[in-house]
Design a protein around this motif. Structure first.
Motif, PDB file in Angstrom:
ATOM      1  N   LEU A   1     -10.399  -5.862  -0.155  1.00 56.67           N
ATOM      2  CA  LEU A   1     -10.998  -4.489  -0.682  1.00 56.67           C
ATOM      3  C   LEU A   1     -11.692  -4.663   0.920  1.00 56.67           C
ATOM      4  O   LEU A   1     -11.900  -3.577   1.550  1.00 56.67           O
TER       5      LEU A   1
ATOM      6  N   CYS B   1      -4.038   5.882   3.059  1.00 56.91           N
ATOM      7  CA  CYS B   1      -2.989   4.817   2.662  1.00 56.91           C
ATOM      8  C   CYS B   1      -4.541   4.071   1.860  1.00 56.91           C
ATOM      9  O   CYS B   1      -5.584   3.967   1.322  1.00 56.91           O
ATOM     10  N   THR B   2      -3.521   3.868   0.204  1.00 51.25           N
ATOM     11  CA  THR B   2      -4.009   3.612  -0.679  1.00 51.25           C
ATOM     12  C   THR B   2      -3.460   2.101  -1.595  1.00 51.25           C
ATOM     13  O   THR B   2      -2.072   1.856  -1.350  1.00 51.25           O
ATOM     14  N   LEU B   3      -3.728   1.557  -2.471  1.00 49.24           N
ATOM     15  CA  LEU B   3      -3.893   0.684  -3.387  1.00 49.24           C
ATOM     16  C   LEU B   3      -3.720   0.952  -4.169  1.00 49.24           C
ATOM     17  O   LEU B   3      -4.333   1.261  -4.946  1.00 49.24           O
TER      18      LEU B   3
ATOM     19  N   VAL C   1      -8.201   0.578   3.710  1.00 48.48           N
ATOM     20  CA  VAL C   1      -7.055   0.904   2.451  1.00 48.48           C
ATOM     21  C   VAL C   1      -8.869   2.160   2.268  1.00 48.48           C
ATOM     22  O   VAL C   1     -10.024   1.920   1.875  1.00 48.48           O
TER      23      VAL C   1
ATOM     24  N   ARG D   1     -12.211   3.954  -1.895  1.00 51.46           N
ATOM     25  CA  ARG D   1     -12.436   2.762  -2.269  1.00 51.46           C
ATOM     26  C   ARG D   1     -14.156   1.945  -2.639  1.00 51.46           C
ATOM     27  O   ARG D   1     -13.882   0.976  -3.311  1.00 51.46           O
TER      28      ARG D   1
ATOM     29  N   SER E   1      -6.451   8.789  -8.855  1.00 51.36           N
ATOM     30  CA  SER E   1      -6.701   7.077  -7.376  1.00 51.36           C
ATOM     31  C   SER E   1      -8.789   7.405  -7.833  1.00 51.36           C
ATOM     32  O   SER E   1      -9.156   8.392  -7.802  1.00 51.36           O
TER      33      SER E   1
ATOM     34  N   ASN F   1       1.212   5.409   1.522  1.00 53.36           N
ATOM     35  CA  ASN F   1       1.235   6.014   1.915  1.00 53.36           C
ATOM     36  C   ASN F   1       1.135   7.916   2.097  1.00 53.36           C
ATOM     37  O   ASN F   1       2.729   7.605   1.805  1.00 53.36           O
TER      38      ASN F   1
ATOM     39  N   CYS G   1      -8.340  -5.404   3.218  1.00 45.37           N
ATOM     40  CA  CYS G   1      -7.395  -4.374   3.717  1.00 45.37           C
ATOM     41  C   CYS G   1      -8.408  -3.236   3.376  1.00 45.37           C
ATOM     42  O   CYS G   1      -9.055  -2.297   2.459  1.00 45.37           O
TER      43      CYS G   1
ATOM     44  N   THR H   1       1.089  -1.111   0.156  1.00 50.34           N
ATOM     45  CA  THR H   1      -0.051  -0.237   0.079  1.00 50.34           C
ATOM     46  C   THR H   1       0.548   1.410  -0.279  1.00 50.34           C
ATOM     47  O   THR H   1       1.941   0.731   0.322  1.00 50.34           O
TER      48      THR H   1
ATOM     49  N   VAL I   1      -8.428   3.434  -4.455  1.00 51.20           N
ATOM     50  CA  VAL I   1      -7.449   2.895  -4.757  1.00 51.20           C
ATOM     51  C   VAL I   1      -6.553   3.325  -5.568  1.00 51.20           C
ATOM     52  O   VAL I   1      -7.531   4.629  -7.250  1.00 51.20           O
TER      53      VAL I   1
END
Length: 88
Positions: free
Chosen positions: A52, A12-14, A59, A83, A80, A7, A56, A5, A62
């Protein structure tokens, strides 16, 4: 399973990639930013949604095909989606 991930900006981004080559290039170009222990694994849409929604769920967004430079400059938000929107 541990998931990479990104940060930044308190979020927090996947990262998600459109293909194996894009993901491998991300890791190659970001070798100074990311630890070398990461590897690429293809994931089905259902598995990604489950990830997700479960392990996760923390998160917040994305990132679609981000570059390592975007991580370094804090501009990952430009590629992005939330989520919730991604899962929907």
């Amino acid at each position: 399973m541990e998931v990479l991930t990104l940060n930044g900006a308190g979020e927090c981004t996947l990262p998600a990639f459109s293909g194996k080559g894009e993901a491998e290039m991300f890791l190659l170009l970001g070798k100074e930013t990311f630890e070398q222990r990461w590897h690429v694994r293809e994931t089905s849409a259902g598995e990604l949604v489950s990830l997700l929604s479960g392990p996760c769920a923390y998160v917040r967004s994305v990132a679609l095909d981000p570059s390592p430079e975007m991580v370094e400059t804090g501009t990952v938000g430009l590629v992005s989606v939330s989520r919730k929107k991604f899962v929907g």
